[in-house]
Scaffold this active site. Structure first.
Site, PDB file in Angstrom:
ATOM      1  N   SER A 177       0.831  -1.197   0.000  1.00 21.34           N
ATOM      2  CA  SER A 177       0.000   0.000   0.000  1.00 21.34           C
ATOM      3  C   SER A 177       0.869   1.253   0.000  1.00 21.34           C
ATOM      4  CB  SER A 177      -0.867  -0.025   1.253  1.00 21.34           C
ATOM      5  OG  SER A 177      -1.669   1.123   1.298  1.00 21.34           O
ATOM      6  N   HIS A 205       0.393   8.685   8.883  1.00 19.62           N
ATOM      7  CA  HIS A 205      -0.719   8.372   7.972  1.00 19.62           C
ATOM      8  C   HIS A 205      -1.888   7.808   8.798  1.00 19.62           C
ATOM      9  CE1 HIS A 205      -3.030   6.478   4.784  1.00 19.62           C
ATOM     10  NE2 HIS A 205      -2.290   7.118   3.890  1.00 19.62           N
ATOM     11  N   LYS A 229       3.938  -3.205   6.742  1.00 20.16           N
ATOM     12  CA  LYS A 229       3.967  -3.659   5.338  1.00 20.16           C
ATOM     13  C   LYS A 229       5.299  -3.271   4.688  1.00 20.16           C
ATOM     14  CE  LYS A 229      -1.010  -3.428   4.222  1.00 20.16           C
ATOM     15  NZ  LYS A 229      -1.358  -4.735   3.683  1.00 20.16           N
TER      16      LYS A 229
HETATM   17  P1  NAP Z   1      -8.730  -7.924   1.480  1.00 21.65           P
HETATM   18  O1  NAP Z   1     -10.018  -8.081   0.758  1.00 21.65           O
HETATM   19  O2  NAP Z   1      -8.741  -7.203   2.802  1.00 21.65           O
HETATM   20  O3  NAP Z   1      -8.069  -9.364   1.641  1.00 21.65           O
HETATM   21  C1  NAP Z   1      -7.078  -9.674   2.593  1.00 21.65           C
HETATM   22  C2  NAP Z   1      -6.937 -11.173   2.577  1.00 21.65           C
HETATM   23  O4  NAP Z   1      -5.970 -11.583   3.547  1.00 21.65           O
HETATM   24  C3  NAP Z   1      -8.247 -11.931   2.911  1.00 21.65           C
HETATM   25  O5  NAP Z   1      -8.455 -12.912   1.933  1.00 21.65           O
HETATM   26  C4  NAP Z   1      -7.939 -12.585   4.251  1.00 21.65           C
HETATM   27  O6  NAP Z   1      -8.583 -13.830   4.416  1.00 21.65           O
HETATM   28  C5  NAP Z   1      -6.448 -12.796   4.132  1.00 21.65           C
HETATM   29  N1  NAP Z   1      -5.815 -13.010   5.428  1.00 21.65           N
HETATM   30  C6  NAP Z   1      -5.749 -12.135   6.462  1.00 21.65           C
HETATM   31  N2  NAP Z   1      -5.104 -12.716   7.498  1.00 21.65           N
HETATM   32  C7  NAP Z   1      -4.771 -13.976   7.106  1.00 21.65           C
HETATM   33  C8  NAP Z   1      -4.122 -15.065   7.749  1.00 21.65           C
HETATM   34  N3  NAP Z   1      -3.642 -14.964   9.003  1.00 21.65           N
HETATM   35  N4  NAP Z   1      -3.928 -16.209   7.048  1.00 21.65           N
HETATM   36  C9  NAP Z   1      -4.407 -16.325   5.774  1.00 21.65           C
HETATM   37  N5  NAP Z   1      -5.040 -15.320   5.113  1.00 21.65           N
HETATM   38  C10 NAP Z   1      -5.236 -14.159   5.784  1.00 21.65           C
HETATM   39  O7  NAP Z   1      -7.658  -7.227   0.507  1.00 21.65           O
HETATM   40  P2  NAP Z   1      -7.887  -6.037  -0.539  1.00 21.65           P
HETATM   41  O8  NAP Z   1      -8.770  -4.981   0.045  1.00 21.65           O
HETATM   42  O9  NAP Z   1      -8.202  -6.627  -1.854  1.00 21.65           O
HETATM   43  O10 NAP Z   1      -6.407  -5.414  -0.560  1.00 21.65           O
HETATM   44  C11 NAP Z   1      -5.319  -6.080  -1.205  1.00 21.65           C
HETATM   45  C12 NAP Z   1      -4.018  -5.483  -0.718  1.00 21.65           C
HETATM   46  O11 NAP Z   1      -3.959  -4.099  -1.083  1.00 21.65           O
HETATM   47  C13 NAP Z   1      -3.852  -5.515   0.794  1.00 21.65           C
HETATM   48  O12 NAP Z   1      -2.489  -5.743   1.109  1.00 21.65           O
HETATM   49  C14 NAP Z   1      -4.231  -4.120   1.208  1.00 21.65           C
HETATM   50  O13 NAP Z   1      -3.667  -3.718   2.423  1.00 21.65           O
HETATM   51  C15 NAP Z   1      -3.658  -3.330   0.061  1.00 21.65           C
HETATM   52  N6  NAP Z   1      -4.245  -1.991  -0.116  1.00 21.65           N
HETATM   53  C16 NAP Z   1      -5.504  -1.687   0.273  1.00 21.65           C
HETATM   54  C17 NAP Z   1      -6.008  -0.406   0.038  1.00 21.65           C
HETATM   55  C18 NAP Z   1      -7.434  -0.067   0.366  1.00 21.65           C
HETATM   56  O14 NAP Z   1      -7.869   1.023  -0.064  1.00 21.65           O
HETATM   57  N7  NAP Z   1      -8.155  -0.912   1.045  1.00 21.65           N
HETATM   58  C19 NAP Z   1      -5.215   0.560  -0.539  1.00 21.65           C
HETATM   59  C20 NAP Z   1      -3.931   0.214  -0.960  1.00 21.65           C
HETATM   60  C21 NAP Z   1      -3.454  -1.065  -0.753  1.00 21.65           C
HETATM   61  P3  NAP Z   1     -10.208 -13.932   4.556  1.00 21.65           P
HETATM   62  O15 NAP Z   1     -10.704 -13.821   3.126  1.00 21.65           O
HETATM   63  O16 NAP Z   1     -10.410 -15.259   5.156  1.00 21.65           O
HETATM   64  O17 NAP Z   1     -10.643 -12.771   5.426  1.00 21.65           O
END
Ligand code: NAP
Length: 258
Positions: free
Chosen positions: A132, A140, A154
């Site tokens: 991110s 932040h 991260k």
């Molecule tokens: P997300 O939907 O929050 O998915 C995170 C995944 O991690 C889920 O599938 C979750 O499993 C899995 N997970 C968490 N803990 C775990 C564990 N201990 N063991 C196995 N799996 C685990 O992700 P996203 O929103 O698509 O984001 C993708 C990436 O982009 C992330 O790294 C996020 O931080 C980053 N990002 C996000 C934003 C934003 O605006 N949200 C902005 C920039 C970057 P479950 O499906 O079982 O919950």
């Protein structure tokens, strides 16, 4: 690259991870994807079957070892997920906590180290890690959320990956949107300079589907190897914007190192 490329995608039931799996499944001559997820029910709900998925938690090195056997590449799409404590009182801001075992230090740092080490032991050649933007700024708001320092952890894991000696592609996305992909010009940068000075003041965001496409393209492009970059998108319909289709050219504009 070996074809088909054997790829493990972790966070496969996440919102971006599931799109990556679908995109890889659509190109069976090039990719042989497997998913890693912690909930069988969620896998079945999203994909109809648990075939091709490994169930486990990234805190469990043995499960990672089993899933990574025979893989050429690993895509890391796991992330700590904050939960709202309780619905906020009117006029109050919501408060967040991380579940036990699910703090950014445990998931985004140690959990990613577990994945990197298991990949190294399995002979994986290339890790694509989705992170991110915002990790250069301790203040932040996402770092302050539940005092989790999520972007800091991260970024530390990204540094660990770079030092691991494995080929890496680190994709630091802007704010993720559930919008269609393939409709926008993508812009790459470094060190959060796009957050400080977005071109023409555009929002620093990008559809999850576009991030997923960057992941898939990075798996096949030598120009994406050993690069780390920020990525956002011009809003659809921005005058003069050219929809990104040449991903090698996009990756050529990125640089090695954190
Ligand atoms: P997300 O939907 O929050 O998915 C995170 C995944 O991690 C889920 O599938 C979750 O499993 C899995 N997970 C968490 N803990 C775990 C564990 N201990 N063991 C196995 N799996 C685990 O992700 P996203 O929103 O698509 O984001 C993708 C990436 O982009 C992330 O790294 C996020 O931080 C980053 N990002 C996000 C934003 C934003 O605006 N949200 C902005 C920039 C970057 P479950 O499906 O079982 O919950």
């Amino acid at each position: 690259m070996p074809t088909p490329l054997h790829v493990l995608v972790t966070g496969a039931t996440g919102r971006t991870g599931a799109i990556v799996i679908q995109k890889l499944q659509q190109q069976p001559e090039q990719f042989n994807p497997k998913g890693f997820a912690r909930s069988e029910a969620k896998v079945k709900e999203l994909f109809g079957t648990a075939d091709g998925f490994y169930l486990g938690d990234i805190s469990d090195p043995d499960r990672l070892k089993a899933a990574l056997e025979g893989c050429d590449a690993l895509v890391i799409l796991t992330s700590a997920i904050p939960q709202m404590k309780a619905p906020p009182e009117p006029g109050q801001r919501p408060e967040f906590i991380y579940p036990e075992g699910g703090t950014p230090e445990q998931v985004d740092y140690q959990g990613q180290i577990n994945q990197i080490e298991a990949a190294k032991a399995a002979g994986v050649q290339h890790i694509v890690l989705v992170g991110s933007m915002g990790g250069t700024n301790e203040q932040h708001p996402l770092n302050r959320m539940a005092n989790g320092n999520i972007l800091i952890w991260k970024r530390r894991a990204e540094a660990y990956l770079i030092a691991s000696g494995l080929d890496y592609t680190i994709i630091r996305a802007g704010g993720l949107q559930d919008q269609p992909g393939g409709q926008r010009e993508l812009i790459v940068g470094k060190d959060d300079e796009l957050l400080a000075n977005p071109p023409d003041g555009i929002p620093t965001s990008i559809p999850r589907a576009d991030v997923a496409e960057v992941v898939v393209q990075a798996l096949g492009s030598p120009a994406a190897r050993n690069k780390a970059f920020d990525v956002i998108s011009k809003p659809e319909g921005t005058p003069g914007a050219v929809v990104t289709t040449d991903f090698d050219a996009l990756f050529e504009r990125t640089t090695p190192g954190l």
